[in-house]
Design a protein around this motif. Structure first.
Motif, PDB file in Angstrom:
ATOM      1  N   SER A 191      -9.140 -14.477  -0.703  1.00 50.74           N
ATOM      2  CA  SER A 191     -10.575 -14.226  -0.685  1.00 50.74           C
ATOM      3  C   SER A 191     -10.949 -13.355  -1.868  1.00 50.74           C
ATOM      4  CB  SER A 191     -10.984 -13.527   0.619  1.00 50.74           C
ATOM      5  OG  SER A 191     -10.582 -12.164   0.614  1.00 50.74           O
ATOM      6  N   ASN A 192     -12.248 -13.122  -2.001  1.00 44.15           N
ATOM      7  CA  ASN A 192     -12.748 -12.165  -2.992  1.00 44.15           C
ATOM      8  C   ASN A 192     -13.011 -10.799  -2.373  1.00 44.15           C
ATOM      9  OD1 ASN A 192     -12.778 -13.971  -5.208  1.00 44.15           O
ATOM     10  ND2 ASN A 192     -14.677 -14.882  -4.448  1.00 44.15           N
ATOM     11  N   ASP A 193     -12.580 -10.610  -1.132  1.00 38.42           N
ATOM     12  CA  ASP A 193     -12.821  -9.364  -0.426  1.00 38.42           C
ATOM     13  C   ASP A 193     -11.796  -8.303  -0.819  1.00 38.42           C
ATOM     14  OD1 ASP A 193     -14.884 -10.624   0.911  1.00 38.42           O
ATOM     15  OD2 ASP A 193     -13.654 -11.145   2.650  1.00 38.42           O
ATOM     16  N   ALA A 194     -12.176  -7.061  -0.637  1.00 37.12           N
ATOM     17  CA  ALA A 194     -11.285  -5.932  -0.896  1.00 37.12           C
ATOM     18  C   ALA A 194     -11.338  -4.977   0.285  1.00 37.12           C
ATOM     19  CB  ALA A 194     -11.666  -5.217  -2.185  1.00 37.12           C
ATOM     20  N   PHE A 195     -10.205  -4.401   0.607  1.00 30.75           N
ATOM     21  CA  PHE A 195     -10.049  -3.472   1.731  1.00 30.75           C
ATOM     22  C   PHE A 195     -10.121  -2.056   1.176  1.00 30.75           C
ATOM     23  CE2 PHE A 195      -7.498  -0.864   4.586  1.00 30.75           C
ATOM     24  CZ  PHE A 195      -7.835  -1.325   5.860  1.00 30.75           C
ATOM     25  N   PRO A 196     -11.156  -1.279   1.534  1.00 31.87           N
ATOM     26  CA  PRO A 196     -11.256   0.098   1.028  1.00 31.87           C
ATOM     27  C   PRO A 196     -10.296   1.025   1.781  1.00 31.87           C
ATOM     28  CG  PRO A 196     -13.117  -0.381   2.464  1.00 31.87           C
ATOM     29  CD  PRO A 196     -12.306  -1.646   2.371  1.00 31.87           C
ATOM     30  N   VAL A 197      -9.463   1.728   1.046  1.00 30.36           N
ATOM     31  CA  VAL A 197      -8.430   2.568   1.660  1.00 30.36           C
ATOM     32  C   VAL A 197      -8.979   3.960   1.938  1.00 30.36           C
ATOM     33  CG1 VAL A 197      -6.125   3.555   1.391  1.00 30.36           C
ATOM     34  CG2 VAL A 197      -6.640   1.271   0.476  1.00 30.36           C
ATOM     35  N   ARG A 198      -8.766   4.427   3.167  1.00 26.45           N
ATOM     36  CA  ARG A 198      -9.187   5.780   3.559  1.00 26.45           C
ATOM     37  C   ARG A 198      -7.992   6.735   3.568  1.00 26.45           C
ATOM     38  NH1 ARG A 198      -9.216   8.307   8.737  1.00 26.45           N
ATOM     39  NH2 ARG A 198     -10.687  10.040   8.894  1.00 26.45           N
ATOM     40  N   ARG A 199      -7.065   6.538   4.463  1.00 23.35           N
ATOM     41  CA  ARG A 199      -5.865   7.369   4.556  1.00 23.35           C
ATOM     42  C   ARG A 199      -4.634   6.481   4.608  1.00 23.35           C
ATOM     43  NH1 ARG A 199      -7.278  11.815   9.345  1.00 23.35           N
ATOM     44  NH2 ARG A 199      -8.950  12.904   8.235  1.00 23.35           N
ATOM     45  N   ILE A 200      -3.503   7.051   4.207  1.00 27.17           N
ATOM     46  CA  ILE A 200      -2.219   6.372   4.335  1.00 27.17           C
ATOM     47  C   ILE A 200      -1.327   7.214   5.235  1.00 27.17           C
ATOM     48  CG2 ILE A 200      -0.183   5.496   3.146  1.00 27.17           C
ATOM     49  CD1 ILE A 200      -1.876   5.252   0.618  1.00 27.17           C
ATOM     50  N   TYR A 201      -0.992   6.651   6.392  1.00 23.43           N
ATOM     51  CA  TYR A 201      -0.030   7.264   7.307  1.00 23.43           C
ATOM     52  C   TYR A 201       1.307   6.544   7.158  1.00 23.43           C
ATOM     53  CZ  TYR A 201      -4.233   9.038   9.706  1.00 23.43           C
ATOM     54  OH  TYR A 201      -5.425   9.641  10.012  1.00 23.43           O
ATOM     55  N   CYS A 202       2.407   7.287   7.192  1.00 27.42           N
ATOM     56  CA  CYS A 202       3.740   6.698   7.084  1.00 27.42           C
ATOM     57  C   CYS A 202       4.584   7.143   8.271  1.00 27.42           C
ATOM     58  CB  CYS A 202       4.422   7.132   5.796  1.00 27.42           C
ATOM     59  SG  CYS A 202       3.513   6.712   4.285  1.00 27.42           S
ATOM     60  N   VAL A 203       5.354   6.211   8.822  1.00 26.29           N
ATOM     61  CA  VAL A 203       6.230   6.510   9.955  1.00 26.29           C
ATOM     62  C   VAL A 203       7.624   6.800   9.438  1.00 26.29           C
ATOM     63  CG1 VAL A 203       7.064   5.712  12.201  1.00 26.29           C
ATOM     64  CG2 VAL A 203       4.889   4.854  11.315  1.00 26.29           C
ATOM     65  N   GLY A 204       8.210   7.875   9.888  1.00 26.43           N
ATOM     66  CA  GLY A 204       9.556   8.236   9.461  1.00 26.43           C
ATOM     67  C   GLY A 204      10.622   7.670  10.373  1.00 26.43           C
ATOM     68  N   ARG A 205      11.722   7.197   9.783  1.00 25.43           N
ATOM     69  CA  ARG A 205      12.930   6.781  10.512  1.00 25.43           C
ATOM     70  C   ARG A 205      12.605   5.850  11.680  1.00 25.43           C
ATOM     71  NH1 ARG A 205      14.262  12.464   9.770  1.00 25.43           N
ATOM     72  NH2 ARG A 205      14.011  12.863  11.995  1.00 25.43           N
TER      73      ARG A 205
END
Length: 232
Positions: free
Chosen positions: A18-32
């Motif tokens: 598509s021509n759509d874009a996802f605006p990023v707010r926060r990035i959470y990461c899961v450990g192990r």
């Protein structure tokens, strides 16, 4: 009220097909979040509650399909590691989300790399300090396009893999996630209000290791395609 300087542009990730874009707010990461990776990092892989760390939105490095992206080798480290991951993109916000409802909040999925200054992370861990300088540095969150769940469904299994210079270094199945996406979204929502635009890097399999300038990383997840980055 006048802004004292112009704000930086919004960070966005293209939506596949598509021509759509996802605006990023926060990035959470899961450990192990894979048992074998927990073991290789020296931890008991028993199913304990998940834990999280964050990266800034501008750590994103977008890699378009069919291209070779660039990962600038970070400063102040001699041991920068790759961690190949499934990324879940939140499209419907909420608090205290029930596990049975959690996938309704996921807009789509992408390939991601959680790049890590391992030497700095280990130093901070030994000192009981936050991991930010090991995890949240510039360019530390490469990502491919986001695939809409409405089109591909919610991947519950499928091979996740990474090669460095043509040699396989990580290969597992996302079915081996200790905390699957639905449970991860639900658990995280008890601590933070999830908002459209949030990304969750769901954890990496075993086989993490270092890269140096001149290396090429090539990875993928079944059903989500693949991407390639040069370390520069």
């Amino acid at each position: 009220m006048n802004l004292v300087f112009s704000p930086p542009p919004s960070v966005t990730v293209p939506v596949a097909g598509s021509n759509d874009a996802f605006p990023v707010r926060r990035i959470y990461c899961v450990g192990r979040n894979y048992a074998a990776h927990a073991r290789e990092m020296g931890f008991d892989p028993d199913r304990e509650p998940p834990f999280f760390f964050c990266k800034p939105a501008d750590a994103i490095v977008y890699v378009a399909p069919g291209t070779t992206g660039q990962f600038p080798y970070p400063a102040q480290t001699e041991n920068c590691h790759y961690e190949m991951e499934l990324v879940a993109a939140i499209g419907l916000g909420g608090r205290d989300i029930a596990p049975d409802d959690a996938l309704e909040h996921v807009f789509g999925y992408a390939l991601g790399l959680d790049m890590t200054r391992r030497d700095l992370q280990m130093e901070m861990r030994k000192m009981g300090r936050p991991w930010d300088i090991g995890k949240a540095f510039d360019h530390s969150a490469p990502i491919g396009p986001i695939h809409r769940a409405a089109q591909i469904g919610h991947p519950l299994q499928g091979t996740i893999w990474l090669e460095v210079n043509g040699q396989t270094v990580q290969r597992a199945d996302i079915a081996q996630l200790i905390w699957p996406v639905a449970e991860t979204v639900a658990y995280l929502s008890h601590f933070f209000e999830l908002v459209p635009g949030d990304l969750i890097y769901t954890g990496t399999p075993e086989g993490v290791g270092p890269v140096i300038k001149g290396d090429t990383m090539h990875g993928g997840i079944e059903g989500l395609g693949e991407f390639r980055l040069d370390v520069v």
